[in-house]
Design a protein around this motif. Structure first.
Motif, mmCIF file in Angstrom:
data_model
loop_
_atom_site.group_PDB
_atom_site.id
_atom_site.type_symbol
_atom_site.label_atom_id
_atom_site.label_comp_id
_atom_site.label_asym_id
_atom_site.label_seq_id
_atom_site.Cartn_x
_atom_site.Cartn_y
_atom_site.Cartn_z
ATOM 1 N N UNK A 76 0.824 -1.222 0.070
ATOM 2 C CA UNK A 76 0.062 0.017 -0.091
ATOM 3 C C UNK A 76 0.852 1.468 -0.024
ATOM 4 N N UNK A 77 1.856 1.346 0.787
ATOM 5 C CA UNK A 77 2.987 2.248 1.074
ATOM 6 C C UNK A 77 3.529 2.811 -0.385
ATOM 7 N N UNK A 81 3.223 6.035 -2.345
ATOM 8 C CA UNK A 81 4.401 6.962 -2.184
ATOM 9 C C UNK A 81 4.971 6.681 -3.451
ATOM 10 N N UNK A 82 5.440 5.594 -3.927
ATOM 11 C CA UNK A 82 6.213 5.301 -5.222
ATOM 12 C C UNK A 82 5.519 5.205 -6.441
ATOM 13 N N UNK A 83 4.146 5.117 -6.269
ATOM 14 C CA UNK A 83 3.335 5.305 -7.592
ATOM 15 C C UNK A 83 3.616 3.913 -8.097
ATOM 16 N N UNK A 84 3.804 2.883 -7.531
ATOM 17 C CA UNK A 84 3.895 1.390 -7.826
ATOM 18 C C UNK A 84 2.452 0.959 -8.184
#
Length: 113
Positions: A76-77, A81-84
């Motif tokens: 989820x992060x 955060x990293x747009x993965x």
């Protein structure tokens, strides 16, 4: 130590591991000092906190919860955060992990409820 306190330590261990893994990605293969230090510190803290939960929880149960919840949270992060991206198979797999953690906690006699 009570069961509730063991789960509290486990929860903090999971959070520390997720922060450490997020910093690991940001460390750019340990070439950036601050994220690298955060990674090492959070991993050490995570394992230290995990040892407290192991005083009460069986090792296999604690590790299953620690790794399963950690996988879901870091995914989820990473998505936020990293747009993965997460495809349907990844989301379904994580739903099964959550279901497994719930089954362990709700129905297993290995954990003293």
């Amino acid at each position: 130590m009570t069961l509730h306190l063991a789960y509290l330590y486990l929860g903090f261990a999971i959070v520390a591991e997720v922060i450490g893994t997020t910093a690991l990605k940001a460390s750019d293969s340990f070439t950036r000092p601050l994220p690298s230090l955060i990674t090492v510190g959070c991993y050490a803290l995570s394992f230290y906190l995990l040892t407290f939960s192991l005083r009460v929880l069986p090792t296999g149960i604690a590790y299953a919860i620690w790794s399963g919840v950690g996988i879901v949270l870091i995914s989820i992060v990473s998505w936020l955060y990293f747009k993965q991206s997460l495809d349907l198979a990844a989301i379904a797999g994580m739903a099964l992990i959550i279901a497994g953690v719930l089954v362990i906690n709700l129905f297993s006699k290995s954990v003293g409820h």
